[in-house]
Design a protein around this motif. Structure first.
Motif, PDB file in Angstrom:
ATOM      1  N   ARG A 107     -15.745 -27.803  39.007  1.00 50.19           N
ATOM      2  CA  ARG A 107     -16.656 -26.965  38.224  1.00 50.19           C
ATOM      3  C   ARG A 107     -16.054 -25.610  37.879  1.00 50.19           C
ATOM      4  O   ARG A 107     -16.494 -24.966  36.925  1.00 50.19           O
ATOM      5  CB  ARG A 107     -17.990 -26.805  38.959  1.00 50.19           C
ATOM      6  CG  ARG A 107     -18.725 -28.139  39.093  1.00 50.19           C
ATOM      7  CD  ARG A 107     -20.129 -28.013  39.638  1.00 50.19           C
ATOM      8  NE  ARG A 107     -20.792 -29.315  39.621  1.00 50.19           N
ATOM      9  CZ  ARG A 107     -21.507 -29.793  38.613  1.00 50.19           C
ATOM     10  NH1 ARG A 107     -21.650 -29.059  37.526  1.00 50.19           N
ATOM     11  NH2 ARG A 107     -22.074 -30.978  38.675  1.00 50.19           N
TER      12      ARG A 107
ATOM     13  N   LYS B 224     -21.750 -22.109  32.407  1.00 51.49           N
ATOM     14  CA  LYS B 224     -22.851 -22.710  33.152  1.00 51.49           C
ATOM     15  C   LYS B 224     -23.540 -23.790  32.317  1.00 51.49           C
ATOM     16  O   LYS B 224     -24.006 -24.800  32.852  1.00 51.49           O
ATOM     17  CB  LYS B 224     -23.868 -21.636  33.545  1.00 51.49           C
ATOM     18  CG  LYS B 224     -23.355 -20.645  34.585  1.00 51.49           C
ATOM     19  CD  LYS B 224     -24.417 -19.614  34.927  1.00 51.49           C
ATOM     20  CE  LYS B 224     -23.916 -18.661  35.997  1.00 51.49           C
ATOM     21  NZ  LYS B 224     -24.937 -17.635  36.349  1.00 51.49           N
TER      22      LYS B 224
ATOM     23  N   GLU C   2     -21.688 -26.919  32.758  1.00 50.34           N
ATOM     24  CA  GLU C   2     -21.995 -27.500  34.068  1.00 50.34           C
ATOM     25  C   GLU C   2     -23.303 -28.289  34.016  1.00 50.34           C
ATOM     26  O   GLU C   2     -23.396 -29.406  34.541  1.00 50.34           O
ATOM     27  CB  GLU C   2     -22.105 -26.399  35.125  1.00 50.34           C
ATOM     28  CG  GLU C   2     -20.787 -25.765  35.524  1.00 50.34           C
ATOM     29  CD  GLU C   2     -20.955 -24.819  36.706  1.00 50.34           C
ATOM     30  OE1 GLU C   2     -21.397 -25.275  37.778  1.00 50.34           O
ATOM     31  OE2 GLU C   2     -20.669 -23.612  36.557  1.00 50.34           O
TER      32      GLU C   2
ATOM     33  N   PRO D 183     -26.380 -24.232  38.598  1.00 51.56           N
ATOM     34  CA  PRO D 183     -25.584 -23.069  38.160  1.00 51.56           C
ATOM     35  C   PRO D 183     -26.409 -21.805  37.954  1.00 51.56           C
ATOM     36  O   PRO D 183     -25.857 -20.693  37.983  1.00 51.56           O
ATOM     37  CB  PRO D 183     -24.987 -23.545  36.827  1.00 51.56           C
ATOM     38  CG  PRO D 183     -25.005 -25.033  36.901  1.00 51.56           C
ATOM     39  CD  PRO D 183     -26.229 -25.378  37.672  1.00 51.56           C
TER      40      PRO D 183
END
Length: 260
Positions: A118, A124, A127, A191
């Motif tokens: 990640r 984010k 993610e 996230p």
């Protein structure tokens, strides 16, 4: 992005094992066309088990493909783009256990996992997209199966098998988007959570999904059905919204779980 897309396409080489599983699924579909009860039942069992194994591979491939486009090119070296189920962690925990739970309780435990770097992802948002790619793959597969039954109107046995497989895909989608540590819905939110919440999530990740499935399977035995009713109610609503035939799915489930 264009170069990334070309590299990813060149890395996507379906493994022989995946092609064998796909062939078993097709063989099951063809068996449902034979006008004998044992062939019909065997065909639906093979169709659903094979189709579920195929969807597990596609689910994990979805995670990996979005991660690759999002910056984590290590998924290529790990073989995640080959659709080989052996690449998605332990074969027993990732394939055999989910299939046993599907057979026992009709609830598809999410199987498999891809380990994403990640820190290599661009944002984010990427993610979250990586986490959502898996369950959305199940949702799309469910929609395609429902649509194929509606458009081509196959014989009853095949329609039943495809409809139940579609229903299973939708259950998998609903389960996976739950905000439970270890499931993809939580992964999409993680996230944006504060550090302390993410720390607790990491601790709960290994056992939280199993605890959820224990409750789903065990509470109805105690007369407590609110959790399972909510799960299956939402699944049925999505299935109906897509145009699925509930009677076909019920027939497919009866044949799939023939011992009951």
């Amino acid at each position: 992005m264009g170069h990334t897309g070309f590299v990813m396409r060149s890395a996507v080489r379906p493994s022989p094992l995946f092609l064998v599983i796909l062939a078993v699924t097709v063989a099951g579909a063809l068996l449902t066309l034979v006008e004998q009860q044992i062939a019909l039942t065997t065909g639906i069992v093979l169709l659903v088990i094979g189709g579920w194994a195929v969807s597990l591979c596609l689910h994990e491939f979805g995670h990996a493909a979005v991660a690759f486009r999002g910056g984590d090119h290590s998924v290529r070296a790990k073989g995640y783009l080959t659709l080989d189920p052996r690449r998605y962690t332990d074969p027993v925990l990732s394939l055999v256990l989910p299939m046993l739970l599907l057979l026992a309780g009709g609830i598809p435990l999410p199987g498999g996992a891809v380990w994403i770097n990640r820190h290599a992802l661009r944002s984010k948002g990427v993610e979250s997209a990586v986490s959502l790619a898996g369950p959305l793959t199940n949702l799309v597969l469910g929609a395609l199966l429902v649509t194929s039954v509606a458009l081509f109107q196959p014989p009853l046995g095949l329609a039943a098998g495809l409809s139940y497989l579609a229903y299973v895909q939708i259950i998998a989608f609903v389960l996976n988007i739950l905000p439970v540590p270890g499931l993809d819905g939580y992964g999409a939110l993680e996230p944006y959570l504060p550090y302390q919440a993410r720390r607790y999530g990491q601790i709960a990740r290994p056992w939280a999904p199993l605890a959820l499935f224990a409750l789903l399977l065990g509470l109805p035995e105690l007369g407590i059905t609110v959790l399972s009713d909510t799960l299956f109610g939402l699944t049925g609503w999505i299935f109906d919204l897509m145009g699925g035939e509930a009677l076909y799915a019920q027939l497919g489930q009866l044949e799939f779980r023939f011992w009951n």
